[in-house]
Design a protein around this motif. Structure first.
Motif, PDB file in Angstrom:
ATOM      1  N   VAL A  49      13.697  23.797  25.653  1.00 54.31           N
ATOM      2  CA  VAL A  49      12.603  23.584  25.635  1.00 54.31           C
ATOM      3  C   VAL A  49      12.278  24.944  24.412  1.00 54.31           C
ATOM      4  CG1 VAL A  49      10.477  24.341  26.518  1.00 54.31           C
ATOM      5  CG2 VAL A  49      11.758  22.552  27.500  1.00 54.31           C
ATOM      6  N   ALA A  50      11.586  24.926  23.572  1.00 55.04           N
ATOM      7  CA  ALA A  50      10.572  25.961  22.481  1.00 55.04           C
ATOM      8  C   ALA A  50       9.863  26.444  22.964  1.00 55.04           C
ATOM      9  CB  ALA A  50      10.743  25.227  21.031  1.00 55.04           C
ATOM     10  N   ALA A  51       8.509  25.931  23.673  1.00 51.90           N
ATOM     11  CA  ALA A  51       7.758  26.985  24.182  1.00 51.90           C
ATOM     12  C   ALA A  51       7.091  26.369  25.477  1.00 51.90           C
ATOM     13  CB  ALA A  51       7.188  27.071  23.177  1.00 51.90           C
ATOM     14  N   VAL A  52       6.147  26.940  25.959  1.00 49.75           N
ATOM     15  CA  VAL A  52       5.212  25.532  27.017  1.00 49.75           C
ATOM     16  C   VAL A  52       4.610  26.284  26.857  1.00 49.75           C
ATOM     17  CG1 VAL A  52       4.695  25.951  29.472  1.00 49.75           C
ATOM     18  CG2 VAL A  52       7.577  26.246  28.491  1.00 49.75           C
ATOM     19  N   TRP A  53       2.563  25.415  26.431  1.00 53.51           N
ATOM     20  CA  TRP A  53       1.622  25.704  26.726  1.00 53.51           C
ATOM     21  C   TRP A  53       0.802  24.938  28.086  1.00 53.51           C
ATOM     22  CZ3 TRP A  53       0.442  23.402  20.678  1.00 53.51           C
ATOM     23  CH2 TRP A  53       1.405  24.274  19.925  1.00 53.51           C
ATOM     24  N   THR A  54       0.238  26.229  27.868  1.00 51.64           N
ATOM     25  CA  THR A  54      -0.255  25.532  28.946  1.00 51.64           C
ATOM     26  C   THR A  54      -1.956  26.261  28.538  1.00 51.64           C
ATOM     27  OG1 THR A  54      -0.924  28.234  30.428  1.00 51.64           O
ATOM     28  CG2 THR A  54       1.026  26.722  30.164  1.00 51.64           C
ATOM     29  N   SER A  55      -2.249  25.530  30.134  1.00 51.81           N
ATOM     30  CA  SER A  55      -4.139  25.359  30.108  1.00 51.81           C
ATOM     31  C   SER A  55      -4.420  27.176  30.549  1.00 51.81           C
ATOM     32  CB  SER A  55      -4.935  24.452  30.995  1.00 51.81           C
ATOM     33  OG  SER A  55      -6.307  24.875  32.074  1.00 51.81           O
ATOM     34  N   VAL A  77      -0.722  30.424  26.283  1.00 47.71           N
ATOM     35  CA  VAL A  77      -1.907  29.544  27.230  1.00 47.71           C
ATOM     36  C   VAL A  77      -2.623  29.119  25.725  1.00 47.71           C
ATOM     37  CG1 VAL A  77      -4.213  30.073  27.279  1.00 47.71           C
ATOM     38  CG2 VAL A  77      -2.388  31.660  28.888  1.00 47.71           C
ATOM     39  N   VAL A  78      -3.075  27.925  25.910  1.00 46.20           N
ATOM     40  CA  VAL A  78      -3.821  27.164  24.223  1.00 46.20           C
ATOM     41  C   VAL A  78      -5.469  26.735  25.484  1.00 46.20           C
ATOM     42  CG1 VAL A  78      -4.139  25.134  23.110  1.00 46.20           C
ATOM     43  CG2 VAL A  78      -1.513  26.571  23.394  1.00 46.20           C
ATOM     44  N   GLU A  79      -6.238  27.218  24.766  1.00 46.68           N
ATOM     45  CA  GLU A  79      -7.752  27.550  24.944  1.00 46.68           C
ATOM     46  C   GLU A  79      -8.181  25.276  25.105  1.00 46.68           C
ATOM     47  OE1 GLU A  79     -11.515  27.087  27.604  1.00 46.68           O
ATOM     48  OE2 GLU A  79      -9.898  29.135  26.868  1.00 46.68           O
ATOM     49  N   ALA A  80      -7.450  24.518  24.139  1.00 47.51           N
ATOM     50  CA  ALA A  80      -7.851  23.402  23.741  1.00 47.51           C
ATOM     51  C   ALA A  80      -7.727  22.357  24.726  1.00 47.51           C
ATOM     52  CB  ALA A  80      -6.962  22.707  22.958  1.00 47.51           C
ATOM     53  N   LEU A  81      -6.366  23.397  25.838  1.00 51.50           N
ATOM     54  CA  LEU A  81      -5.653  22.319  26.717  1.00 51.50           C
ATOM     55  C   LEU A  81      -6.544  22.047  28.204  1.00 51.50           C
ATOM     56  CD1 LEU A  81      -1.924  22.887  26.228  1.00 51.50           C
ATOM     57  CD2 LEU A  81      -2.827  21.313  26.458  1.00 51.50           C
ATOM     58  N   ASN A  82      -7.437  23.254  28.294  1.00 53.67           N
ATOM     59  CA  ASN A  82      -8.371  23.497  29.756  1.00 53.67           C
ATOM     60  C   ASN A  82      -8.977  22.628  30.111  1.00 53.67           C
ATOM     61  OD1 ASN A  82      -9.785  25.108  30.935  1.00 53.67           O
ATOM     62  ND2 ASN A  82     -10.830  25.915  30.078  1.00 53.67           N
ATOM     63  N   ASP A  83      -9.506  21.882  31.646  1.00 55.48           N
ATOM     64  CA  ASP A  83      -9.876  20.992  32.272  1.00 55.48           C
ATOM     65  C   ASP A  83     -11.215  20.586  31.724  1.00 55.48           C
ATOM     66  OD1 ASP A  83      -9.556  18.690  33.820  1.00 55.48           O
ATOM     67  OD2 ASP A  83     -10.278  19.823  35.875  1.00 55.48           O
TER      68      ASP A  83
END
Length: 206
Positions: A49-55, A77-83
């Motif tokens: 795994v290179a990176a973990v992006w989360t909501s 944290v990546v805002e575009a992944l928000n619910d």
């Protein structure tokens, strides 16, 4: 080519019996914590795994943290992944939402592309954000056999898959994203390939 493992967050209150959870902050339940740990172990054993992006929502951050700790990868944290923002319907039970606006409730299940939630988003808004996340992942260009893990929500996972599969908004109901299910995508713009959807065998016995 960017290889993506897309993971829905672990179990939280409001999945069953169901509520419109959206962006309400909810901690992982004990079951959700076990699911996150099992998913982290599964990914650590099978992928570099290179990176973990989360909501930015807590349940995704916690699930992503478990994966990051197990793999040694940085989390972001990546805002575009928000619910999906359900606006005034956030945390309503399905029964309460149906009572509040029967027509809108019925259209959400029969013609979701026609719905904008009062004070919230539409499915089109969600798909645009999910597309931004997918484009950002492609631009990241993770290679060398490494993967990018996206930890997000049922709604966002469906929206990403609709774009990866070039499906219309009406396909939203045909896709399933279980808590801590893993979906695998090779992302390369027009040549994006979906390799597997909603794998949950690693959760057996959890």
């Amino acid at each position: 080519m960017t290889r993506i493992l897309m993971v829905r967050h672990g179990h939280v209150e409001g999945i069953e019996p169901p509520r419109f959870r959206g962006r309400r902050e909810l901690p992982l339940t004990e079951l959700g914590q076990r699911q996150a740990a099992a998913t982290a172990a599964r990914i650590a054993a099978s992928a570099k795994v290179a990176a973990v992006w989360t909501s930015p929502v807590q349940r995704c951050v916690a699930t992503g943290r478990a994966i990051a700790e197990a793999t040694g990868a940085p989390a972001r944290v990546v805002e575009a992944l928000n619910d999906l923002d359900y606006g005034d319907w956030t945390w309503l039970t399905y029964e309460a939402a149906r009572a509040a606006d029967p027509d809108l409730y019925d259209r959400w299940y029969s013609a979701p592309a026609s719905v904008r939630f009062p004070g919230g988003e539409s499915l089109q808004d969600l798909v645009l954000r999910a597309g931004d996340a997918l484009r950002l992942a492609v631009a990241e260009g993770v290679g060398d056999g490494r993967v990018l893990v996206l930890v997000t929500h049922d709604s966002v996972g469906r929206a990403v898959l609709m774009q990866a599969l070039d499906q219309p908004l009406s396909a939203y109901r045909r896709l399933v994203m279980s808590p801590c299910g893993i979906t695998e995508i090779n992302a390369a713009g027009a040549h994006t390939q979906v390799l597997g959807v909603n794998a949950t065998e690693h959760l057996a016995g959890v």
